[in-house]
Design a protein around this motif. Structure first.
Motif, mmCIF file in Angstrom:
data_model
loop_
_atom_site.group_PDB
_atom_site.id
_atom_site.type_symbol
_atom_site.label_atom_id
_atom_site.label_comp_id
_atom_site.label_asym_id
_atom_site.label_seq_id
_atom_site.Cartn_x
_atom_site.Cartn_y
_atom_site.Cartn_z
ATOM 1 N N GLU A 56 0.829 -1.196 0.000
ATOM 2 C CA GLU A 56 0.000 0.000 0.000
ATOM 3 C C GLU A 56 0.868 1.253 0.000
ATOM 4 N N LYS A 89 2.528 2.630 -3.468
ATOM 5 C CA LYS A 89 1.787 3.399 -4.478
ATOM 6 C C LYS A 89 2.094 4.889 -4.380
ATOM 7 N N GLN A 126 5.824 0.998 -9.175
ATOM 8 C CA GLN A 126 4.654 0.288 -9.666
ATOM 9 C C GLN A 126 4.924 -0.306 -11.048
ATOM 10 N N ARG A 169 -6.359 1.492 -11.499
ATOM 11 C CA ARG A 169 -5.824 1.447 -10.131
ATOM 12 C C ARG A 169 -5.357 2.819 -9.656
ATOM 13 N N PHE A 170 -4.997 3.684 -10.601
ATOM 14 C CA PHE A 170 -4.457 4.995 -10.241
ATOM 15 C C PHE A 170 -5.433 6.122 -10.597
ATOM 16 N N GLU A 202 -4.038 11.322 -2.988
ATOM 17 C CA GLU A 202 -4.762 10.146 -3.470
ATOM 18 C C GLU A 202 -6.262 10.388 -3.385
#
Length: 712
Positions: A209, A212, A218, A238-239, A252
């Protein structure tokens, strides 16, 4: 390990020469005899919005920046490799290919980030080679990155806040060795207030986790990211919603909380190549900076030849979305590039939106009949968001009313005197004449140039205006997709959905129609043929008119069958045939033309054929008539030939006959019945050039009759 250099402020790297003089007034590790308490301005309630991911990001940022500066490499030469097993995950920073060790052919490890188990507990180790951490690096605001575009930090606080969040105590680097941070484990430590506490391990899932926080940690498939010199567009879901600066996470997207400073939802992920952040290092300095950075990336991404094929559609969908409104295109009407507008314009004018015309809600409020105006342009209305329309208006798109006015003001274009142009003119006029509501309209072609309209009805003139491009074969081919720009399946779909049955019949008959004249010395034989398997159905009553231009030129103006009926033209009628012949007509000094029509449909288009193929025939040699004689039995292998007389309207099969059947090389089949008392031969023939589509009911009927006759 090699001796290290003095460290630069706020990163795990080397210091510049400009900082050397300042070291004399600062406490260094070398000046501390055993231990010293250093008071920092940092407090426990600073950056309370930060979590473990943000803190880990700062450590990774300083790890990367320190490596770049310590080893004097460019940011583009910074690469990370991944090695993983059940109990260990290692990210290694390796130098550029030019720094490979010649002896082993491998790249030198410049530093690493490692998760592993130590005495059963997960621990994270961050190591920089050739670096030193000085005590004054913990001063708030102490940074030398402010004027360095290759470094991600600039405020001089990231490392200090990271140490507070992760409670990294004790820190015990040595000046002559590499700098190492350890996070987690199960050994004693101290909390944010300095009190003893037991460290908590970093599980493998938690470490994943944390990673990221940096894109270079990544694995993203190449088709899910578009890299440009101004930053990266990340399509990987995912991003989605995350914003990065130089590959490091700024903020995020969490649930309904947007990472954008504008507060709107972000559809995709972005990594900016440069920029200035706010002091909390969670966004760009301002909303305009963020919007410019995102649209700069989109502009370059659309020009990338390796981009996903639907990339422009993704941008189109965001621009046209009302709920939600996306931060990706916030203030696009102000900051979007002209090149991006052209890409979108090309997309909106592509095959996907064939036949559509764009308008806005604002335009509809100003003119309630806007949809009817669009339909009058021969298009289907499609609404765009108002802000989106402003962007495309700058790219050259026009409102329906603007297009209509320009088209109606265009100058008339004369119809060229060639076969194709005259055929198009005639076909359009026939289409209008076949409809009672448009039968009185005239047809005008106009010099509309670059205007996108194909046609429009000019009510004051009672005229149907058409773009002159339709008068050329090339222009028509381009519009219909027959020039190779569109697949045949597209043309078939268009023809089935938009063409009228009369138009299809006309085209099919016309393309197979042949009109020829066998020219003798005193008379002509006129022959007209077409493919009975296409166009009009086999049971259609086809009427044929043969005319001489000297006396009947005006008959060319008849466009539909009803007009021919009203004119009471004399004609020759043929039922269910694909070949019509006039065996003997006076030799014509002028041009002859033929009109074909469907007798059963008053609105069917009249097919005109006016350029016959002339065949000069030799003068026939007269032969004496052969008297009738009784048929003699043919000798074995003897081939009998017969001359056909006049066509018979009926056939008396009761008369005793000898029956024969056969076919010629062209596939014409015949059953011949010769009366036993006469030598005259009669024949019933059926053209069978397309046997699969043309059954021969007459022949089958005769055959059954013969069998019944013989059975008596």
């Amino acid at each position: 390990m090699a001796p290290s250099h003095p460290a630069d402020a706020d990163e795990l790297g080397i210091s510049s020469d400009d900082d050397a003089s300042d070291l004399e007034n600062k406490v260094t590790l070398e000046s501390i005899n055993q231990r010293m308490t250093i008071r920092s301005a940092i407090t426990s309630n600073y950056a309370t919005q930060w979590g473990a991911v943000e803190a880990f990001r700062e450590l990774v940022q300083n790890w990367r920046d320190g490596i770049i500066k310590s080893f004097k490499i460019y940011e583009c030469d910074f690469h990370v490799t991944l090695e993983e097993n059940d109990d260990e995950i290692v990210y290694k920073a390796v130098g550029p290919k030019s720094q490979r060790r010649k002896s082993q052919g491998t790249q030198e490890c410049l530093g690493y980030i490692r998760w592993h188990r130590n005495e059963g507990a997960g621990i994270v180790e961050i190591t920089n080679r050739q670096a030193t951490l000085q005590s004054w690096h913990l001063d708030m605001g102490g940074s030398s990155k402010q004027n360095d575009s290759h470094q991600a930090g600039s405020h001089g606080e990231g490392l200090k806040v990271a140490l507070l969040i992760l409670s990294l105590l004790p820190i015990a680097p040595a000046p002559n060795e590499d700098v190492q941070f350890f996070v987690g484990g199960n050994t004693p430590g101290r909390d944010e207030n300095g009190y003893p506490t037991q460290r908590i391990e970093v599980t493998k899932d938690k470490f994943r986790e944390w990673t990221k926080a940096a894109l270079f940690l990544q694995t993203i498939p190449d088709e899910e990211i578009v890299r440009t010199k101004l930053g990266d567009l990340i399509i990987d879901a995912r991003f989605s919603g995350n914003i990065y600066l130089k590959g490091l996470l700024l903020k995020e997207c969490k649930g309904s909380k947007s990472a954008s400073i504008a507060g709107k939802k972000i559809m995709y992920g972005y990594s900016f190549a440069s920029g200035v952040t706010n002091r909390e290092i969670e966004s760009m300095a301002g909303a305009d900076d963020e919007s410019r950075a995102i649209l700069n990336i989109w502009n370059l991404a659309l020009t990338d030849p390796s981009k996903p094929p639907d990339l422009v559609n993704k941008l189109h969908e965001m621009l046209d979305s009302d709920n939600p409104e996306y931060a990706d295109v916030a203030r696009a009407e102000t900051f979007i590039h002209s090149g991006t507008r052209e890409h979108i314009k090309k997309y909106l004018l592509s095959e996907k939106f064939e036949g559509k015309w764009f308008y806005t809600a604002k335009e509809k409020n100003q003119n309630r009949r806007v949809e009817q105006v669009v339909q009058g342009l021969g298009r289907e209305p499609l609404m765009l968001k108002d802000s989106y329309w402003l962007i495309m208006k700058a790219a050259g798109l026009r409102t329906a009313d603007e297009e209509r006015k320009r088209f109606l003001a265009a100058a008339d274009a004369p119809v060229p005197d060639d076969v194709f142009s005259k055929a198009v003119h005639r076909l359009v006029r026939a289409g209008l004449a076949a409809c009672p509501q448009t039968s009185g309209l005239s047809v005008l072609f106009v010099k509309a140039g670059w205007l996108g309209l194909d046609s429009f009805y000019a009510e004051p003139q009672k005229a149907f205006k058409i773009h002159e491009k339709w008068l050329t074969a090339k222009g028509a081919q381009e519009e219909l997709g027959l020039d190779g720009s569109k697949q045949p399946s597209w043309y078939l779909k268009r023809a089935l959905s938009e063409s009228d049955q009369h138009v299809q019949e006309h085209i099919q008959i016309k393309q197979d129609l042949e009109f020829k004249i066998n020219r003798f010395e005193k008379t002509d034989s006129v022959i007209t043929t077409w493919n009975a398997g296409s166009g009009w159905t086999p049971d259609t009553d086809i009427t044929i008119h043969l005319h001489n231009e000297v006396t009947c030129l005006h008959h060319k103006q008849h466009l539909i069958r009803e007009e021919i009926t009203k004119a009471h033209l004399q004609c020759l009628k043929v039922v269910n045939r694909s070949r019509f012949a006039v065996p003997s007509v006076p030799a014509a000094d002028k041009k002859i033309f033929v009109l074909l029509s469907n007798l059963s449909d008053p609105y069917s288009f009249v097919v005109l054929s006016e350029e016959p193929r002339i065949i000069e025939m030799p003068t026939p040699v007269a032969t004496p008539a052969t008297p009738s004689r009784v048929r003699e039995s043919p000798k074995p292998d003897e081939q009998k030939t017969y001359t056909l007389g006049d066509q018979m309207q009926s056939l008396d099969i009761v008369t005793p006959r000898d029956w024969y059947h056969g076919s010629n090389p062209k596939g014409t089949k015949a059953v011949i019945g010769i009366e036993k008392s006469e030598s005259e031969a009669v024949a019933v023939t059926k053209d069978n050039e397309t046997p699969a589509k043309r059954p021969l009911p007459e022949l089958e009927t005769l055959d059954r009759m013969v069998k019944r006759r013989r059975g008596r």
